[in-house]
Design an enzyme around this catalytic site. Structure first.
Site, PDB file in Angstrom:
ATOM      1  N   ASP A  15       0.833  -1.200   0.000  1.00 33.49           N
ATOM      2  CA  ASP A  15       0.000   0.000   0.000  1.00 33.49           C
ATOM      3  C   ASP A  15       0.873   1.257   0.000  1.00 33.49           C
ATOM      4  OD1 ASP A  15      -2.435   1.295  -0.001  1.00 33.49           O
ATOM      5  OD2 ASP A  15      -2.568   1.376   2.174  1.00 33.49           O
ATOM      6  N   ASN A  63     -11.127  -2.782  -4.939  1.00 29.18           N
ATOM      7  CA  ASN A  63     -10.393  -1.787  -5.732  1.00 29.18           C
ATOM      8  C   ASN A  63     -11.103  -1.449  -7.047  1.00 29.18           C
ATOM      9  OD1 ASN A  63      -7.102  -2.900  -4.604  1.00 29.18           O
ATOM     10  ND2 ASN A  63      -8.299  -1.171  -3.888  1.00 29.18           N
TER      11      ASN A  63
END
Ligand code: IPE
Ligand code: IPE
Ligand code: MG
Length: 237
Positions: A15, A63
């Site tokens: 991330d 996502n």
């Protein structure tokens, strides 16, 4: 290598690509591109440390909520650039697996998944489990569906049966790393992380190079894993 201080299965929630790029005045896409470069560098180092399985979270089921432009860029990155990862894995004798739902993925991405799995399937030194269009909750739903469709009797259901119906038959996670500063799991490997050690770092993934991996590994090695037991049985009375 059987050293218990070496995690057998490491998971990485990679991330911080977007914020890495923003800090440099670049587009989020450039962050994703740099993240992939970092991943390519990192893979050999992690197996050289003795790790057997590495699960990487590259795209969650959630996502797809991102702007189409970003989703398209990421899918393009996977379909056009994963060939380099394939070469790296073949050079290091690593087998590639993909975990996640096939639905919503383009034909191109599905072809790349098949090609990478096929061309690395006889490799034996380790496994790279690429979690793409992956969600832990979806995995548990899919596991439940498989168990029901096989008509396994209720009295035979146990932890082992559940594990055997996950996407892959892999050891449980020993070490879960999340880069980018957030302290959450974001739907990654909900079953497999039962006794994982967590390592959170503020470092954005594109900057998570070998020395950051070494830090994560040495932190893991200082942890006292008890699995619900106690450290020294002679103290028990
Ligand atoms: C991780 O980086 C890559 C994916 C989720 C595909 P992000 O894109 O989430 O980066 P940040 O968290 O916005 O910085
Ligand atoms: C988790 O990162 C998913 C991946 C790394 C693929 P996100 O950036 O999507 O997670 P949230 O939205 O911050 O929880
Ligand atoms: Mg993020």
């Amino acid at each position: 290598m059987n050293d218990v201080r070496i995690p057998k299965h490491v998971g990485i929630i990679l991330d911080g690509n977007g914020r890495w790029a923003k800090e440099r005045g670049l587009s989020r896409s450039m962050g994703h591109k740099e993240g992939l470069n970092t991943l390519e560098e990192l893979v050999p180092s992690i197996y050289n440390s003795g790790v057997e399985v590495l699960s990487i979270y590259v795209f969650s089921t959630e996502n797809f909520k991102r702007p189409k432009k970003e989703v398209d860029y990421l899918m393009g990155l996977f379909s056009n650039n994963f060939d380099r990862l394939q070469s790296i894995c073949n050079a290091n004798n690593i087998k590639i697996l993909f975990s996640g739902r096939k639905e919503n993925l383009s034909k191109k991405v599905l072809e790349v998944e098949d090609r990478l799995e096929e061309s690395t399937k006889t490799n034996t030194r380790g496994i790279l489990n690429i979690c793409l269009n992956y969600g832990g909750m979806c995995e548990l739903v899919d596991m439940t569906k498989k168990i029901i469709s096989e008509q396994i009797p209720v009295e035979e259901i146990n932890e082992e049966v559940l594990r055997n119906h996950l996407y892959q038959e892999l050891p449980l996670l020993d070490l879960l790393i999340r880069t980018g500063g957030e302290m959450r799991v974001s739907n990654f490997m909900l079953y497999q992380l039962a006794y994982a050690e967590f390592y959170f770092t503020d470092v954005y993934f594109p900057d998570f190079k070998e020395e950051e991996w070494v830090k994560a590994l040495s932190t893991y090695q200082q942890r006292d894993r008890r699995f619900g037991g106690i450290k020294d049985e002679t103290e028990s009375h």
